[in-house]
Scaffold this motif. Structure first.
Motif: not given
Length: 99
Positions: A1-30
């Motif tokens: 169901m979330y395979s693409y998102l899981l892959e992208e987030l795993s890549k971000a963790i491995g490369a230690r890249l910041l991730v941006s997204f919207e969550y419950e109508n708020e912008s986040h950078v994590v």
């Protein structure tokens, strides 16, 4: 169901890249640290909020993937684990990927 998102987030963790997204109508950078499944069997991302997106405060938060929208990896890297990080987080029933 979330395979693409899981892959992208795993890549971000491995490369230690910041991730941006919207969550419950708020912008986040994590800084993503741990990707897994909580005890309610929901896939989630444990991340450090950087405080870069608007008025959000810095600190730990667990984000449900089902509520994340417009997720993208940035080119900006983070270099260290944040204080209080537990790679064996007891709130997780299953861990997929972690720093």
């Amino acid at each position: 169901m979330y395979s693409y998102l899981l892959e992208e987030l795993s890549k971000a963790i491995g490369a230690r890249l910041l991730v941006s997204f919207e969550y419950e109508n708020e912008s986040h950078v994590v800084e993503p640290h741990l990707l897994g499944q909580n005890k309610q069997h929901e896939t989630c991302l444990l991340a450090w909020r950087t405080g870069k997106a608007g008025q959000q405060r810095q600190g730990w938060q667990c984000f449900l993937l089902s509520r994340m929208q417009n997720t993208r990896l940035t080119d900006e890297r983070f270099s260290k684990k944040r204080p209080g990080y537990d790679p064996y987080d007891s709130t997780m029933s299953r861990i997929y990927y972690r720093i």
